[in-house]
Design a protein around this motif. Sequence first.
Motif, PDB file in Angstrom:
ATOM      1  N   ASP A 242     -41.424  78.701  38.222  1.00 35.48           N
ATOM      2  CA  ASP A 242     -42.348  77.971  39.100  1.00 35.48           C
ATOM      3  C   ASP A 242     -43.736  77.852  38.472  1.00 35.48           C
ATOM      4  OD1 ASP A 242     -43.326  80.543  39.432  1.00 35.48           O
ATOM      5  OD2 ASP A 242     -42.739  80.715  41.541  1.00 35.48           O
ATOM      6  N   ALA A 243     -43.890  78.412  37.273  1.00 41.74           N
ATOM      7  CA  ALA A 243     -45.145  78.276  36.529  1.00 41.74           C
ATOM      8  C   ALA A 243     -44.864  78.576  35.062  1.00 41.74           C
ATOM      9  CB  ALA A 243     -46.216  79.222  37.062  1.00 41.74           C
ATOM     10  N   VAL A 244     -45.656  77.982  34.179  1.00 42.13           N
ATOM     11  CA  VAL A 244     -45.506  78.217  32.745  1.00 42.13           C
ATOM     12  C   VAL A 244     -46.880  78.390  32.111  1.00 42.13           C
ATOM     13  CG1 VAL A 244     -44.644  77.350  30.539  1.00 42.13           C
ATOM     14  CG2 VAL A 244     -43.393  76.844  32.635  1.00 42.13           C
ATOM     15  N   PHE A 245     -47.031  79.484  31.390  1.00 42.45           N
ATOM     16  CA  PHE A 245     -48.205  79.691  30.551  1.00 42.45           C
ATOM     17  C   PHE A 245     -47.832  79.289  29.134  1.00 42.45           C
ATOM     18  CE2 PHE A 245     -50.397  83.031  27.776  1.00 42.45           C
ATOM     19  CZ  PHE A 245     -51.465  82.183  27.473  1.00 42.45           C
ATOM     20  N   CYS A 246     -48.469  78.238  28.631  1.00 40.75           N
ATOM     21  CA  CYS A 246     -48.244  77.776  27.261  1.00 40.75           C
ATOM     22  C   CYS A 246     -49.366  78.319  26.372  1.00 40.75           C
ATOM     23  CB  CYS A 246     -48.216  76.259  27.205  1.00 40.75           C
ATOM     24  SG  CYS A 246     -46.854  75.517  28.141  1.00 40.75           S
ATOM     25  N   PHE A 247     -49.001  78.799  25.179  1.00 43.83           N
ATOM     26  CA  PHE A 247     -49.959  79.501  24.344  1.00 43.83           C
ATOM     27  C   PHE A 247     -51.007  78.595  23.717  1.00 43.83           C
ATOM     28  CE2 PHE A 247     -47.391  83.620  23.381  1.00 43.83           C
ATOM     29  CZ  PHE A 247     -47.210  83.814  24.734  1.00 43.83           C
ATOM     30  N   ASN A 248     -50.844  77.270  23.826  1.00 37.69           N
ATOM     31  CA  ASN A 248     -51.954  76.361  23.524  1.00 37.69           C
ATOM     32  C   ASN A 248     -51.765  75.069  24.311  1.00 37.69           C
ATOM     33  OD1 ASN A 248     -50.180  74.728  22.074  1.00 37.69           O
ATOM     34  ND2 ASN A 248     -51.415  74.672  20.217  1.00 37.69           N
ATOM     35  N   ASP A 249     -52.775  74.221  24.279  1.00 38.06           N
ATOM     36  CA  ASP A 249     -52.736  72.999  25.091  1.00 38.06           C
ATOM     37  C   ASP A 249     -51.696  72.003  24.599  1.00 38.06           C
ATOM     38  OD1 ASP A 249     -54.704  73.950  26.734  1.00 38.06           O
ATOM     39  OD2 ASP A 249     -56.289  72.617  26.018  1.00 38.06           O
ATOM     40  N   GLN A 250     -51.455  71.953  23.306  1.00 36.93           N
ATOM     41  CA  GLN A 250     -50.465  71.007  22.802  1.00 36.93           C
ATOM     42  C   GLN A 250     -49.070  71.352  23.315  1.00 36.93           C
ATOM     43  OE1 GLN A 250     -51.293  68.509  19.187  1.00 36.93           O
ATOM     44  NE2 GLN A 250     -51.439  70.563  18.331  1.00 36.93           N
ATOM     45  N   ILE A 273     -50.345  75.796  32.552  1.00 33.88           N
ATOM     46  CA  ILE A 273     -51.671  76.052  31.998  1.00 33.88           C
ATOM     47  C   ILE A 273     -51.551  76.290  30.500  1.00 33.88           C
ATOM     48  CG2 ILE A 273     -51.586  78.569  32.379  1.00 33.88           C
ATOM     49  CD1 ILE A 273     -54.597  78.419  33.096  1.00 33.88           C
ATOM     50  N   GLY A 274     -52.585  75.884  29.763  1.00 38.08           N
ATOM     51  CA  GLY A 274     -52.612  76.073  28.318  1.00 38.08           C
ATOM     52  C   GLY A 274     -53.843  76.840  27.875  1.00 38.08           C
ATOM     53  N   VAL A 275     -54.105  76.777  26.582  1.00 45.86           N
ATOM     54  CA  VAL A 275     -55.290  77.407  25.987  1.00 45.86           C
ATOM     55  C   VAL A 275     -55.861  76.446  24.950  1.00 45.86           C
ATOM     56  CG1 VAL A 275     -56.194  79.370  24.659  1.00 45.86           C
ATOM     57  CG2 VAL A 275     -54.267  79.705  26.231  1.00 45.86           C
ATOM     58  N   ASP A 276     -57.160  76.314  24.897  1.00 43.56           N
ATOM     59  CA  ASP A 276     -57.933  75.599  23.867  1.00 43.56           C
ATOM     60  C   ASP A 276     -58.890  74.570  24.448  1.00 43.56           C
ATOM     61  OD1 ASP A 276     -56.896  76.994  21.748  1.00 43.56           O
ATOM     62  OD2 ASP A 276     -55.449  75.442  21.157  1.00 43.56           O
ATOM     63  N   ILE A 291     -57.539  77.534  29.268  1.00 42.75           N
ATOM     64  CA  ILE A 291     -58.558  78.517  28.895  1.00 42.75           C
ATOM     65  C   ILE A 291     -59.423  77.858  27.839  1.00 42.75           C
ATOM     66  CG2 ILE A 291     -59.015  80.727  27.780  1.00 42.75           C
ATOM     67  CD1 ILE A 291     -57.894  81.068  30.567  1.00 42.75           C
ATOM     68  N   ALA A 292     -60.719  77.774  28.094  1.00 40.34           N
ATOM     69  CA  ALA A 292     -61.634  77.085  27.183  1.00 40.34           C
ATOM     70  C   ALA A 292     -62.390  78.100  26.329  1.00 40.34           C
ATOM     71  CB  ALA A 292     -62.625  76.237  27.974  1.00 40.34           C
TER      72      ALA A 292
END
Length: 351
Positions: A242-250, A273-276, A291-292
């Motif tokens: 029901d949710a996914v944390f991706c280790f970067n935005d791409q 959600i991603g990161v970068d 995450i910025a």
Amino acid sequence: MPVRLRDVAEHAGVSVKTVSNVVNGYVHVSPSTRERVQASLQELDYRANLSARSLCGGRSGVIALAVPAVDMPYFAELTRCVVQEAERLGYTVLIDQTDGLREREQVVATGVRSHLIDGLILSPVAMDHQELSEVRGDTPLVLLGEKIGGADIDHVAIDNVAAAFAATEHLLSIGRERVAAIGYQAGVRARSGVAAVRRAGYEAALASAGLPLDAHLTRSVRSYGRLDGAKAMEALLAERPDAVFCFNDQLALGALHTMARRGLSAPGDVAVIGVDDIEDGRFSTPTLSTIAPDKAGVAREAVRLLHQRIEAPEGRTREITVGFRLVPRQSTIGSRAAFGSTLPEDHPRYP
């Protein structure tokens, strides 16, 4: 007529020595004074005298930035920030691409181009500390990204464990319980790279919430591109996260593409959600929560440390941790995302 240090000093209301200390990146200047001098440097468009510097120290006035891929949005945006900071100190930046390959990172780290450059900023992903220590040349060096354990080298990074924890915690805070992760990797990257620390932050957040780690909800990728994210999400959907944390935005943008193709919505079906905080994520549909990292801060500190190392090669190794912020957007909070959260802080607001 070129702007002199004396002109900047008079404009900022400080001594010439203070301006010189700021230009040369020395730390013993108060934050308020440094900010005032930097504002004057920018307003007067001051440029360091490279000819004088070269005659004095036999230097080229050129530094190198070596990154895995110049076409990855994060590194493209970071490169822009590094070039801006370097120009402020009078340096030209030579850009090098390693493709994340050990042999190319080794070539860069050995300093084979030392006759061309005064120093190097390197973002390694394949080399470990032993390899780096063995091949490192005499060229002043600053590392970006995760700390290579045991390497006695100046280093700038964000706290990726805390960043991953914050991303995962955000997903849990909106009521999600089957929180998956895309971005696990194998080999040296699994032990010491970005994948390792973001994995640690993800798993720590689950543990903090009293949730077990479910291996079925994790997916490994070969690289951090959109296609990798799309393929990983395709396989992951069978596990009904029901949710996914991706280790970067791409990776996250690739995951959103798969969801759209399958007729699924974010955050209705799966929050992402991603990161970068890359620009593409601000204009995707839905806009991407992320995450910025403070990219400008990373660039500023890296160039400052390198400049100081060029000026004074000896001295203790320094590690700088730069901040980050959580930016919730539509992919996790839907229509509750404010207009301002989709655009950079300096973007014009229209009525």
